[in-house]
Write an enzyme that holds these catalytic residues in place. Structure first.
Site, mmCIF file in Angstrom:
data_model
loop_
_atom_site.group_PDB
_atom_site.id
_atom_site.type_symbol
_atom_site.label_atom_id
_atom_site.label_comp_id
_atom_site.label_asym_id
_atom_site.label_seq_id
_atom_site.Cartn_x
_atom_site.Cartn_y
_atom_site.Cartn_z
ATOM 1 N N LYS A 207 -34.371 -21.060 -10.083
ATOM 2 C CA LYS A 207 -33.214 -20.275 -10.530
ATOM 3 C C LYS A 207 -32.115 -21.205 -11.047
ATOM 4 O O LYS A 207 -31.573 -21.007 -12.122
ATOM 5 C CB LYS A 207 -32.712 -19.423 -9.360
ATOM 6 C CG LYS A 207 -31.504 -18.585 -9.680
ATOM 7 C CD LYS A 207 -31.173 -17.637 -8.538
ATOM 8 C CE LYS A 207 -29.822 -16.982 -8.779
ATOM 9 N NZ LYS A 207 -29.442 -16.041 -7.736
ATOM 10 N N GLU A 213 -36.627 -30.791 -4.827
ATOM 11 C CA GLU A 213 -38.076 -30.771 -4.644
ATOM 12 C C GLU A 213 -38.780 -30.351 -5.939
ATOM 13 O O GLU A 213 -39.768 -30.975 -6.370
ATOM 14 C CB GLU A 213 -38.467 -29.761 -3.536
ATOM 15 C CG GLU A 213 -37.978 -30.112 -2.144
ATOM 16 C CD GLU A 213 -36.585 -29.570 -1.826
ATOM 17 O OE1 GLU A 213 -35.816 -29.287 -2.781
ATOM 18 O OE2 GLU A 213 -36.259 -29.438 -0.639
ATOM 19 N N GLY A 268 -32.777 -15.355 -4.926
ATOM 20 C CA GLY A 268 -34.043 -16.096 -4.899
ATOM 21 C C GLY A 268 -35.145 -15.355 -4.158
ATOM 22 O O GLY A 268 -36.260 -15.180 -4.674
ATOM 23 N N ARG A 269 -34.838 -14.867 -2.954
ATOM 24 C CA ARG A 269 -35.882 -14.220 -2.139
ATOM 25 C C ARG A 269 -36.211 -12.809 -2.618
ATOM 26 O O ARG A 269 -37.093 -12.159 -2.072
ATOM 27 C CB ARG A 269 -35.475 -14.222 -0.670
ATOM 28 C CG ARG A 269 -34.102 -13.632 -0.383
ATOM 29 C CD ARG A 269 -33.608 -14.091 0.981
ATOM 30 N NE ARG A 269 -32.254 -13.654 1.272
ATOM 31 C CZ ARG A 269 -31.157 -14.295 0.889
ATOM 32 N NH1 ARG A 269 -31.244 -15.383 0.158
ATOM 33 N NH2 ARG A 269 -29.960 -13.861 1.244
ATOM 34 N N GLU A 354 -33.443 -15.402 6.076
ATOM 35 C CA GLU A 354 -32.422 -15.936 5.174
ATOM 36 C C GLU A 354 -31.357 -14.866 4.893
ATOM 37 O O GLU A 354 -30.192 -15.189 4.668
ATOM 38 C CB GLU A 354 -33.086 -16.398 3.872
ATOM 39 C CG GLU A 354 -32.228 -17.345 3.067
ATOM 40 C CD GLU A 354 -32.995 -17.986 1.918
ATOM 41 O OE1 GLU A 354 -34.148 -18.401 2.121
ATOM 42 O OE2 GLU A 354 -32.430 -18.064 0.830
ATOM 43 N N HIS A 385 -57.183 -13.728 19.203
ATOM 44 C CA HIS A 385 -57.916 -14.776 19.916
ATOM 45 C C HIS A 385 -57.004 -15.950 20.217
ATOM 46 O O HIS A 385 -57.473 -17.053 20.503
ATOM 47 C CB HIS A 385 -59.123 -15.215 19.080
ATOM 48 C CG HIS A 385 -60.082 -14.092 18.860
ATOM 49 N ND1 HIS A 385 -61.173 -13.877 19.678
ATOM 50 C CD2 HIS A 385 -60.068 -13.080 17.966
ATOM 51 C CE1 HIS A 385 -61.811 -12.789 19.265
ATOM 52 N NE2 HIS A 385 -61.151 -12.291 18.235
ATOM 53 N N LYS A 505 -29.449 -28.378 1.018
ATOM 54 C CA LYS A 505 -29.522 -29.048 -0.289
ATOM 55 C C LYS A 505 -28.473 -30.159 -0.369
ATOM 56 O O LYS A 505 -28.742 -31.251 -0.866
ATOM 57 C CB LYS A 505 -29.332 -28.035 -1.428
ATOM 58 C CG LYS A 505 -30.459 -27.003 -1.528
ATOM 59 C CD LYS A 505 -30.352 -26.106 -2.753
ATOM 60 C CE LYS A 505 -31.487 -25.090 -2.800
ATOM 61 N NZ LYS A 505 -31.543 -24.258 -3.983
#
Ligand code: G6Q
Length: 540
Positions: A207, A213, A268-269, A354, A385, A505
């Site tokens: 964005k 990264e 973003g999400r 978030e 399990h 960040k």
């Protein structure tokens, strides 16, 4: 100081009601009401939500709905859909609903209808994805694309990765999909090792186009491509960008005609519905992506118009709040009994934590109640399990959502019966438990009795759908997005900012120069961080 919802009369009434209800076992609630399933289940948008296995009665629901009324939820829903700046700390609208507004009614931000821009980007995505899928778009050496690599992180990774994984049955047979997010070179390195540069398309998704990264991974991918193909002109045929930041994309050296735009009013999400969904579209085709948008739009309409007592996100949001604030439940689990949804819990972790991991009101006042539970989960059967032991006999109240597909993507004899019977058996056992008397009878002895008793009373929702189609997946994701909104409004917080992520960040950018500097003695951080820095530098 704004008035906290915890100071309202309805909150006090819920507390009193909790004192009455807490000692009553779910078994008793079922024994008291032969209509409990009919009463506490809703069908809408291709989903059946059975919430009868929750520690609640009609009175609980009435009080919780009253709480939503006090929080002015209906007004907030109108504001959300109208494009008001509901994200107050960033002064932005949160208009993911516009991205899937299949009715195409005008939605305005700052007096401008956003729908023409939304439709134009969707048209560009259709044109581009068709050309890649048809083999018309060729790599630099003239070969068809076979691998599609999305480079992004957080909202620019988790959502599209989850959807692409979930809709594997709809993938184009020639194309393989990859997602690179981690800055550790192992991630991109392992993937590049598998790829043929002549047939690989990279989608750089960010964005802001400033994320450390993503930019590092994008640079490494570009260098790899140039090294392999021997010409930097190859980049234009193998790289496209998705971003809101046109200038930054150009600065990075990418052709803006290969850029797909979105806007600052897309969080973003919540961005997988936008051009951030490009890796999904290339894999499943635009027609299926539009079905995905249709599913979300249907849920949007349901959320906007259904009365609270029949409204899926409202019910799920309020029930979650009931456990967080009155039963002290610190976690919320999600167990998809649908292997296609294996990445769904990871997407929900970001979406929910978030959005709701906040400690102050929209006006900045400190809250005196807990907000977001810790979200966790894994595909059903596998968890049985492993960690289900804690659900059956541990000390925590863990509300859980079971997502159950009636049909799987593959028809192999016996498998789906095993999935369905396990899902139903688990929610049944979690609710009923096994009393000492029943245990004695089952074992015909007292041996290890206390260890073999199950308290039950663990609350679950079961969400059933026919099959995970693009449409149903869109509906499911939108359901959780709006559940988040309901809780954010009831808690009085802004679910659309993420200052904690922004801090991460910034902190990384201050430590990087310290790590790279030759000066071993600088003390700029706390003693522990500085000690760790020195140790790592000495051992590099
Ligand atoms: C999402 C968050 C965060 C964001 C990533 C990537 O709501 O803001 O997860 O998506 O930090 O940001 P960019 O897309 O700007 O690279």
């Amino acid at each position: 100081m704004s008035t906290l919802i915890s100071h309202s009369a309805v909150w006090a009434a819920l507390k009193t009601h909790h004192t009455y209800l807490a000692p009553i076992h779910l078994r008793e609630l079922f024994a008291l009401d032969s209509q409990r399933f009919e009463r506490f289940s809703v069908k809408a948008c291709g989903l059946l939500l059975d919430y009868s296995k929750n520690r609640l009665t009609a009175d609980t629901l009435a009080l919780l709905q009253q709480l939503a009324v006090e929080a002015r939820l209906q007004d907030w829903i109108v504001r959300l859909f109208r494009g008001d700046k509901v994200n107050n700390t960033e002064q932005r609208a949160a208009l993911h609903v516009a991205l899937r507004n299949r009715s195409n009614r005008p939605i305005f931000v700052d007096g401008k209808d956003v729908m023409p821009d939304v439709n134009a980007v969707l048209a560009k995505m259709r044109q581009f994805s068709n050309s890649v899928r048809d083999g018309e778009w060729r790599g630099y050496t003239g070969k068809k694309i076979e691998s599609v690599v999305n480079i992004g992180i957080g909202g620019s990774d988790l959502g599209p990765a989850m959807v692409t994984r979930a809709l594997k049955a709809y993938h184009h047979p020639r194309l393989r999909s990859y997602f690179v997010s981690n800055v550790d070179s192992t991630h991109i390195g392992e993937i590049l090792d598998e790829l043929d540069p002549e047939t690989t398309l990279f989608i750089i998704a960010s964005k802001t186009f400033t994320t450390q990264e993503t930019l590092l991974n994008a640079r490494s991918a570009r260098q790899w491509l140039i090294d392999k193909l021997g010409d930097d002109k190859a980049v234009a045929k193998h790289f496209v960008a998705v971003s809101t930041a046109r200038e930054k994309v150009i600065e990075f050296g990418m052709d803006p005609t290969n850029m797909f735009e979105f806007w600052d009013w897309v969080g973003g999400r919540y961005s997988l519905w936008s051009a951030i969904g490009l890796p999904i579209v290339v894999m499943i085709g635009m027609d299926h992506f539009e079905e995905f948008l249709d599913g979300a739009h249907q849920l949007d309409q349901h959320f906007e118009t259904a009365p609270f007592d029949k409204n899926l996100p409202v019910l799920m949001g309020l029930i979650g709040l009931w456990y967080s604030n009155f039963f002290g439940a610190n976690t919320q689990a999600v167990f998809p009994y649908d292997y296609s949804l294996s990445l769904f819990p990871a997407h929900l972790q970001q979406l929910i934590m978030e959005s709701l991991g906040k400690r102050v009101t929209r006006d900045g006042d400190r809250l005196d109640y807990s907000t977001c539970p810790i979200i966790w989960g894994a595909p059903g059967n596998n968890g049985q399990h492993a960690f289900y032991q804690l659900l059956h006999q541990g000390t925590h109240c863990v509300p859980a959502d079971f997502l159950v597909a009636i049909e799987s993507q593959y028809q192999l004899a016996g498998h789906q019966d095993a999935v369905l019977s396990n899902a139903l058996a688990q929610t049944h056992a979690l609710m009923m438990g096994r009393t000492p008397e029943e245990t004695k009878q089952a074992l015909a002895s007292n041996e290890s009795l206390p260890h073999r008793v199950f308290p039950g009373n663990q609350p679950t929702n079961t969400l059933v759908y026919q099959k995970l189609t693009p449409q149903i997946l869109g509906t499911l994701i939108a359901l959780y997005e709006h559940k988040v909104f309901v809780q954010g409004i009831c808690w009085g917080i802004n679910p659309f900012d993420q200052w904690g992520v922004e801090l991460g960040k910034q902190v990384a950018s201050t430590l990087l120069p310290a790590l790279q500097s030759k000066d071993a003695e600088t003390v700029e951080h706390d003693l522990s961080t500085d000690g760790l820095l020195k140790y790592i530098k000495a051992h590099r």
